[in-house]
Design a protein around this motif. Structure first.
Motif, PDB file in Angstrom:
ATOM      1  N   GLU A  31       6.648   4.051   1.028  1.00 31.67           N
ATOM      2  CA  GLU A  31       6.837   5.495   1.178  1.00 31.67           C
ATOM      3  C   GLU A  31       7.982   5.968   0.286  1.00 31.67           C
ATOM      4  N   ASN A  32       7.915   7.247  -0.129  1.00 27.00           N
ATOM      5  CA  ASN A  32       8.930   7.801  -1.040  1.00 27.00           C
ATOM      6  C   ASN A  32       9.780   8.916  -0.460  1.00 27.00           C
ATOM      7  N   TYR A  33       9.280   9.595   0.560  1.00 25.87           N
ATOM      8  CA  TYR A  33       9.975  10.788   1.042  1.00 25.87           C
ATOM      9  C   TYR A  33      10.460  10.521   2.457  1.00 25.87           C
ATOM     10  N   ALA A  66       0.852  -1.191   0.000  1.00 25.93           N
ATOM     11  CA  ALA A  66       0.000   0.000   0.000  1.00 25.93           C
ATOM     12  C   ALA A  66       0.885   1.237   0.000  1.00 25.93           C
ATOM     13  N   VAL A  67       0.871   1.983  -1.088  1.00 27.80           N
ATOM     14  CA  VAL A  67       1.749   3.151  -1.220  1.00 27.80           C
ATOM     15  C   VAL A  67       1.063   4.368  -0.602  1.00 27.80           C
ATOM     16  N   SER A  68       1.604   4.791   0.534  1.00 32.16           N
ATOM     17  CA  SER A  68       0.929   5.800   1.356  1.00 32.16           C
ATOM     18  C   SER A  68       1.618   7.153   1.335  1.00 32.16           C
ATOM     19  N   LYS A  69       2.537   7.355   0.398  1.00 26.45           N
ATOM     20  CA  LYS A  69       3.232   8.651   0.322  1.00 26.45           C
ATOM     21  C   LYS A  69       2.221   9.787   0.199  1.00 26.45           C
ATOM     22  N   THR A  70       2.521  10.880   0.839  1.00 27.10           N
ATOM     23  CA  THR A  70       1.705  12.110   0.914  1.00 27.10           C
ATOM     24  C   THR A  70       0.411  11.930   1.724  1.00 27.10           C
ATOM     25  N   LEU A 125      14.261  -7.620  -8.000  1.00 26.96           N
ATOM     26  CA  LEU A 125      14.340  -6.445  -8.875  1.00 26.96           C
ATOM     27  C   LEU A 125      13.058  -5.627  -8.812  1.00 26.96           C
ATOM     28  N   MET A 126      13.215  -4.348  -9.116  1.00 24.90           N
ATOM     29  CA  MET A 126      12.078  -3.437  -9.146  1.00 24.90           C
ATOM     30  C   MET A 126      12.147  -2.586 -10.409  1.00 24.90           C
ATOM     31  N   ALA A 127      10.995  -2.269 -10.972  1.00 21.94           N
ATOM     32  CA  ALA A 127      10.994  -1.387 -12.139  1.00 21.94           C
ATOM     33  C   ALA A 127       9.789  -0.464 -12.131  1.00 21.94           C
ATOM     34  N   ILE A 128      10.000   0.708 -12.704  1.00 26.99           N
ATOM     35  CA  ILE A 128       8.928   1.687 -12.923  1.00 26.99           C
ATOM     36  C   ILE A 128       8.951   2.017 -14.414  1.00 26.99           C
ATOM     37  N   PRO A 129       8.289   1.224 -15.246  1.00 27.33           N
ATOM     38  CA  PRO A 129       8.361   1.494 -16.688  1.00 27.33           C
ATOM     39  C   PRO A 129       7.655   2.801 -17.057  1.00 27.33           C
ATOM     40  N   PHE A 176      10.713   1.328   1.531  1.00 31.17           N
ATOM     41  CA  PHE A 176      11.085   2.576   0.878  1.00 31.17           C
ATOM     42  C   PHE A 176      11.124   2.343  -0.625  1.00 31.17           C
ATOM     43  N   ILE A 177      10.410   3.193  -1.392  1.00 30.58           N
ATOM     44  CA  ILE A 177      10.323   2.962  -2.838  1.00 30.58           C
ATOM     45  C   ILE A 177      10.733   4.184  -3.665  1.00 30.58           C
ATOM     46  N   GLY A 178      11.233   5.226  -2.993  1.00 27.65           N
ATOM     47  CA  GLY A 178      11.557   6.464  -3.715  1.00 27.65           C
ATOM     48  C   GLY A 178      13.051   6.636  -3.924  1.00 27.65           C
ATOM     49  N   VAL A 226       2.997  -5.820  -5.883  1.00 29.54           N
ATOM     50  CA  VAL A 226       2.479  -4.697  -6.661  1.00 29.54           C
ATOM     51  C   VAL A 226       2.373  -3.495  -5.723  1.00 29.54           C
ATOM     52  N   ARG A 227       2.726  -2.324  -6.238  1.00 30.54           N
ATOM     53  CA  ARG A 227       2.795  -1.108  -5.420  1.00 30.54           C
ATOM     54  C   ARG A 227       1.618  -0.205  -5.754  1.00 30.54           C
ATOM     55  N   ILE A 228       0.619  -0.205  -4.907  1.00 27.48           N
ATOM     56  CA  ILE A 228      -0.633   0.456  -5.244  1.00 27.48           C
ATOM     57  C   ILE A 228      -0.923   1.618  -4.289  1.00 27.48           C
ATOM     58  N   GLY A 229      -1.053   2.812  -4.845  1.00 25.43           N
ATOM     59  CA  GLY A 229      -1.383   3.981  -4.037  1.00 25.43           C
ATOM     60  C   GLY A 229      -2.786   4.485  -4.321  1.00 25.43           C
ATOM     61  N   THR A 230      -2.950   5.053  -5.506  1.00 22.73           N
ATOM     62  CA  THR A 230      -4.188   5.753  -5.857  1.00 22.73           C
ATOM     63  C   THR A 230      -5.445   4.903  -5.661  1.00 22.73           C
ATOM     64  N   ALA A 231      -5.407   3.652  -6.058  1.00 22.90           N
ATOM     65  CA  ALA A 231      -6.611   2.810  -5.950  1.00 22.90           C
ATOM     66  C   ALA A 231      -7.031   2.599  -4.492  1.00 22.90           C
ATOM     67  N   ALA A 284      -6.403  10.034  -5.188  1.00 25.86           N
ATOM     68  CA  ALA A 284      -5.358  10.818  -5.856  1.00 25.86           C
ATOM     69  C   ALA A 284      -4.526  11.565  -4.818  1.00 25.86           C
ATOM     70  N   ARG A 285      -3.261  11.816  -5.177  1.00 22.76           N
ATOM     71  CA  ARG A 285      -2.369  12.505  -4.240  1.00 22.76           C
ATOM     72  C   ARG A 285      -2.339  14.005  -4.492  1.00 22.76           C
ATOM     73  N   ASP A 286      -2.093  14.757  -3.417  1.00 23.86           N
ATOM     74  CA  ASP A 286      -1.937  16.197  -3.510  1.00 23.86           C
ATOM     75  C   ASP A 286      -0.463  16.508  -3.228  1.00 23.86           C
ATOM     76  N   GLY A 342       4.361  -2.880 -11.090  1.00 22.71           N
ATOM     77  CA  GLY A 342       2.926  -2.680 -11.218  1.00 22.71           C
ATOM     78  C   GLY A 342       2.415  -1.662 -10.221  1.00 22.71           C
ATOM     79  N   THR A 343       1.644  -0.690 -10.736  1.00 18.64           N
ATOM     80  CA  THR A 343       1.005   0.337  -9.907  1.00 18.64           C
ATOM     81  C   THR A 343      -0.479   0.325 -10.273  1.00 18.64           C
ATOM     82  N   THR A 344      -1.231   1.277  -9.765  1.00 20.51           N
ATOM     83  CA  THR A 344      -2.666   1.314 -10.054  1.00 20.51           C
ATOM     84  C   THR A 344      -2.936   1.213 -11.563  1.00 20.51           C
ATOM     85  N   ALA A 345      -2.091   1.887 -12.367  1.00 20.65           N
ATOM     86  CA  ALA A 345      -2.374   1.990 -13.796  1.00 20.65           C
ATOM     87  C   ALA A 345      -2.006   0.730 -14.602  1.00 20.65           C
TER      88      ALA A 345
HETATM   89  C1  LIG Z   1       3.733   6.549  -6.046  1.00 17.35           C
HETATM   90  C2  LIG Z   1       4.319   5.264  -6.471  1.00 17.35           C
HETATM   91  C3  LIG Z   1       3.517   4.134  -6.677  1.00 17.35           C
HETATM   92  C4  LIG Z   1       2.001   4.143  -6.566  1.00 17.35           C
HETATM   93  O1  LIG Z   1       1.408   4.612  -7.729  1.00 17.35           O
HETATM   94  P1  LIG Z   1      -0.200   4.657  -7.914  1.00 17.35           P
HETATM   95  O2  LIG Z   1      -0.349   5.046  -9.318  1.00 17.35           O
HETATM   96  O3  LIG Z   1      -0.709   5.676  -6.971  1.00 17.35           O
HETATM   97  O4  LIG Z   1      -0.717   3.302  -7.618  1.00 17.35           O
HETATM   98  C5  LIG Z   1       4.159   2.955  -7.022  1.00 17.35           C
HETATM   99  N1  LIG Z   1       5.495   2.878  -7.156  1.00 17.35           N
HETATM  100  C6  LIG Z   1       6.288   3.943  -6.963  1.00 17.35           C
HETATM  101  C7  LIG Z   1       7.769   3.796  -7.107  1.00 17.35           C
HETATM  102  C8  LIG Z   1       5.733   5.167  -6.632  1.00 17.35           C
HETATM  103  O5  LIG Z   1       6.536   6.219  -6.459  1.00 17.35           O
END
Ligand SMILES: *Cc1c(COP(=O)(O)O)cnc(C)c1O
Length: 233
Positions: A55-57, A32-36, A160-164, A78-80, A218-223, A227-229, A202-205
């Motif tokens: 968390e990212n920050y 559960a990605v809880s940043k912000t 391994l981790m990726a953010i395509p 930590f994912i940032g 899978v790293r899911i925040g928005t769902a 949405a983040r501010d 994998g993220t929400t999208a």
């Molecule tokens: C913010 C973030 C996510 C979560 O993304 P959502 O689109 O909100 O699901 C996943 N991975 C990383 C590395 C992020 O920074």
């Protein structure tokens, strides 16, 4: 049940459904990605059974980790991006780091692990699309980097981790996931003695594409949290 608890449950059901449909019987873990997002939301998610949070920050997360130290079994990932002058706080506060994008960071986490704390589980971040603006190891660097990381004490290489690059099209989303999975297979073959069991993608999208291509986290925040501010970032 609160709306966050409901979304956690729905997301878990969705993950299981996609995994089952593509013939997977291993577990796909929800991070559960809880940043912000405020600590109160994390507390609600914990009440809904969620234990792993991303968390990212650094400063923001350290404040929340302290505030939530009463939550039993909670696990911090930590994912940032990590600046080297913040690595000590990460080593002190996190159980996992998915975003190790250079050897210097792995070495610092290794040296800075507090006495008595369990080794930090780490993933190497791979710049799988070779985007010039994105951090991470290139695919060709991963095996050599892994070799060095495995030799470090205080950190435990898990995968391994990726953010395509974002894409709306599922076939296109799958391409980089396939590539990182192939790299993961090479890594496992090179180190059969290691517990290399984690493919963080994998993220929400692009959740479904990631599961179909073998994501184990899978790293899911928005769902989950909406949405983040970023206005105060
Ligand atoms: C913010 C973030 C996510 C979560 O993304 P959502 O689109 O909100 O699901 C996943 N991975 C990383 C590395 C992020 O920074």
């Amino acid at each position: 049940m609160s709306s966050i608890e409901t979304r956690i449950q729905k997301t878990r059901e969705h993950i299981l459904e996609v995994a089952t449909k593509c013939g997977r019987s291993d577990e796909v873990q929800l991070l559960a990605v809880s940043k912000t997002k405020p600590a109160a939301m994390i507390r609600e998610a914990w009440t809904g059974g969620q234990r792993a949070f991303g968390e990212n920050y650094v400063q923001e997360s350290v404040d929340k980790i302290q505030e939530l130290s009463d939550l039993e079994g909670i696990e911090w990932h930590f994912i940032g991006p990590i600046q080297s002058n913040k690595s000590r706080l990460v080593a002190e506060n996190f159980n996992w780091v998915h975003s190790v994008d250079r050897l210097k960071i792995a070495r610092r986490l290794s040296e800075q692990l507090p006495d008595g704390k369990a080794p930090i589980n780490i993933c190497l971040q791979v710049n799988i699309d070779n985007e010039p603006t994105k951090s991470g190891f290139s695919a060709s660097e991963v095996l050599a980097a892994a070799q060095e990381v495995i030799a470090l004490k205080g950190v435990k290489l898990r995968g391994l981790m990726a953010i395509p690059a974002p894409s709306e099209n599922k076939a296109q989303q799958k391409r980089p996931f396939k590539a990182i999975r192939a790299l993961m297979d090479q890594l496992k073959a090179a180190h059969p003695e290691q517990q290399l069991d984690t493919l963080s993608m994998g993220t929400t999208a692009d959740l479904d594409a990631a599961i179909e291509e073998g994501a184990t986290i899978v790293r899911i925040g928005t769902a989950l949290f909406g949405a983040r501010d970023y206005s105060n970032k």
